[in-house]
Design an enzyme around this catalytic site. Structure first.
Site, mmCIF file in Angstrom:
data_model
loop_
_atom_site.group_PDB
_atom_site.id
_atom_site.type_symbol
_atom_site.label_atom_id
_atom_site.label_comp_id
_atom_site.label_asym_id
_atom_site.label_seq_id
_atom_site.Cartn_x
_atom_site.Cartn_y
_atom_site.Cartn_z
ATOM 1 N N CYS A 142 40.097 53.063 58.064
ATOM 2 C CA CYS A 142 41.491 52.914 57.633
ATOM 3 C C CYS A 142 42.469 53.426 58.694
ATOM 4 O O CYS A 142 42.538 52.865 59.781
ATOM 5 C CB CYS A 142 41.705 53.586 56.280
ATOM 6 S SG CYS A 142 43.204 52.991 55.435
ATOM 7 N N LYS A 163 52.354 47.047 49.752
ATOM 8 C CA LYS A 163 51.070 47.719 49.949
ATOM 9 C C LYS A 163 49.895 46.778 49.688
ATOM 10 O O LYS A 163 49.874 46.044 48.688
ATOM 11 C CB LYS A 163 50.979 48.932 49.016
ATOM 12 C CG LYS A 163 49.729 49.774 49.211
ATOM 13 C CD LYS A 163 49.739 50.973 48.279
ATOM 14 C CE LYS A 163 48.526 51.852 48.494
ATOM 15 N NZ LYS A 163 48.502 53.023 47.581
ATOM 16 N N SER A 192 43.617 49.991 50.641
ATOM 17 C CA SER A 192 44.741 50.761 50.115
ATOM 18 C C SER A 192 45.562 51.242 51.302
ATOM 19 O O SER A 192 45.349 52.325 51.829
ATOM 20 C CB SER A 192 44.232 51.946 49.285
ATOM 21 O OG SER A 192 45.300 52.714 48.798
ATOM 22 N N HIS A 235 38.056 50.485 52.735
ATOM 23 C CA HIS A 235 37.339 51.678 52.268
ATOM 24 C C HIS A 235 36.064 51.279 51.528
ATOM 25 O O HIS A 235 35.986 51.392 50.300
ATOM 26 C CB HIS A 235 38.231 52.495 51.336
ATOM 27 C CG HIS A 235 39.360 53.193 52.017
ATOM 28 N ND1 HIS A 235 39.223 54.389 52.679
ATOM 29 C CD2 HIS A 235 40.667 52.845 52.143
ATOM 30 C CE1 HIS A 235 40.382 54.767 53.183
ATOM 31 N NE2 HIS A 235 41.281 53.847 52.874
ATOM 32 N N GLU A 237 33.588 52.971 51.327
ATOM 33 C CA GLU A 237 33.023 54.197 50.763
ATOM 34 C C GLU A 237 33.598 54.560 49.399
ATOM 35 O O GLU A 237 33.068 55.454 48.713
ATOM 36 C CB GLU A 237 33.242 55.375 51.727
ATOM 37 C CG GLU A 237 34.620 56.008 51.711
ATOM 38 C CD GLU A 237 35.696 55.244 52.473
ATOM 39 O OE1 GLU A 237 36.833 55.743 52.556
ATOM 40 O OE2 GLU A 237 35.384 54.143 52.985
ATOM 41 N N ARG A 249 47.938 57.875 39.374
ATOM 42 C CA ARG A 249 48.724 58.946 39.997
ATOM 43 C C ARG A 249 50.081 58.421 40.447
ATOM 44 O O ARG A 249 51.124 59.022 40.164
ATOM 45 C CB ARG A 249 47.956 59.512 41.194
ATOM 46 C CG ARG A 249 48.690 60.593 41.996
ATOM 47 C CD ARG A 249 48.078 60.710 43.371
ATOM 48 N NE ARG A 249 48.333 59.527 44.189
ATOM 49 C CZ ARG A 249 47.626 59.216 45.283
ATOM 50 N NH1 ARG A 249 46.625 59.975 45.682
ATOM 51 N NH2 ARG A 249 47.938 58.120 45.975
#
Length: 305
Positions: A142, A163, A192, A235, A237, A249
């Site tokens: 990233c 985004k 992200s 990502h 992972e 969040r």
């Protein structure tokens, strides 16, 4: 596989519940095996979560791995207890004279800053340069992928109007590469991020090879130096609930937060995520360890150059 981890690392108990075999330093020292040395420079805010995510993926190989964690002297994390950092992480300066078979550099929540405005830019570029002579193969994830490409190859990043958030299909552009051994032609990757790379910048550089991209998410994996460097814009992972936690969040503190695309069952957060990327994530990391670390690193680790 036997993962050799620092004694009392929180990830050990979490992963044992998933039937992943890990061992502490004390037991590993009793075995007469040359483990592969993997160092993780963890720049993510929630260190313990990222540790667990990466270790889970690194477990999918029969090779013994000795995992170390690196931290920056020029940056103090705000979301991880200082006791955890002192117990399990070491400053780069204390590791400068060591060599490692593999290295992972994670993303960081600084992507909307210019690279040179990041407070630890000087130290992290020192690490990037060091890795080229002290590590057999390095994964940049990233923001670290964008930073590594900018530092080593002059590739810029570009702000996105919105985004890139969700799970997106990726096309493996050369299925003959060992990193894609066992892959389908299309695989999925979580993204992200607020910035992106442009294909034309990658294709214009003869030292870089674009090996995977997506129609909507753009550039996703770049290889350099015959696999001694991989740059991943997403990502792989991420755990199944990572994007969910991020969405919940952010929606409580901002009004412009969209649902992550292609993630929730029937696009409904109450139904939970539909996991579509974990099999290929495991394949990617096991292929990296096998073909680009284990089969390329010298038996005498001091011979890495």
């Amino acid at each position: 596989m036997p993962l050799r981890l620092p004694d009392r690392l929180p990830a050990i108990d979490l992963l044992k519940k998933e039937n992943i075999f890990v061992m502490g330093d004390s037991r590993a020292h009793a075995q007469d095996i040359r483990p592969l040395r993997i160092v993780i420079l963890n720049l993510m805010p929630l260190k313990i979560t990222t540790e667990t995510d990466l270790i889970r993926l690194l477990s999918n190989t029969p090779l013994q791995l000795d995992i170390s964690f690196m931290k920056l002297k020029s940056h103090t994390p705000k979301n991880t207890p200082i006791e955890h950092m002192m117990m399990f992480y070491r400053d780069f300066e204390s590791m400068r004279n060591e060599k490692f078979d593999g290295m992972i550099v994670t993303g960081a929540p600084v992507e909307q800053l210019e690279f040179e405005d990041v407070g630890y830019w000087s130290e992290i570029t020192d690490i990037f340069q060091w890795a080229r002579t002290h590590v057999t193969s390095t994964l940049y994830i990233c923001w670290a992928a964008q930073a590594g490409l900018y530092f080593h190859y002059g590739v810029p990043k570009y702000p996105l109007p919105k985004k890139m958030f969700g799970i997106f299909p990726q096309l493996a552009l050369d299925s003959r590469l060992p990193i894609f051994r066992g892959f389908d032609d299309v695989f999925y990757m979580p993204h992200s991020r607020h910035t992106e790379l442009h294909r034309e910048d990658i294709l214009a550089n003869p030292d870089l090879t674009l090996i995977a991209d997506g129609e909507e998410s753009g550039v996703s994996i770049i290889m350099a130096r015959e696999g001694r460097e991989f740059f991943i814009t997403g990502h792989l992972e991420y755990a199944p609930d990572t994007l969910d936690r991020e969405y919940r969040r952010d929606k409580d503190i901002r009004k412009d937060v969209d649902l992550p695309l292609n993630y929730y069952r029937h696009n409904n957060p109450d139904e939970g995520p539909l996991v579509t990327w974990r099999a290929h994530a495991n394949l990617f990391y096991s292929n990296w360890i096998n073909y680009y670390v284990y089969q390329e690193t010298p038996y005498n680790i001091d011979d890495i150059k």
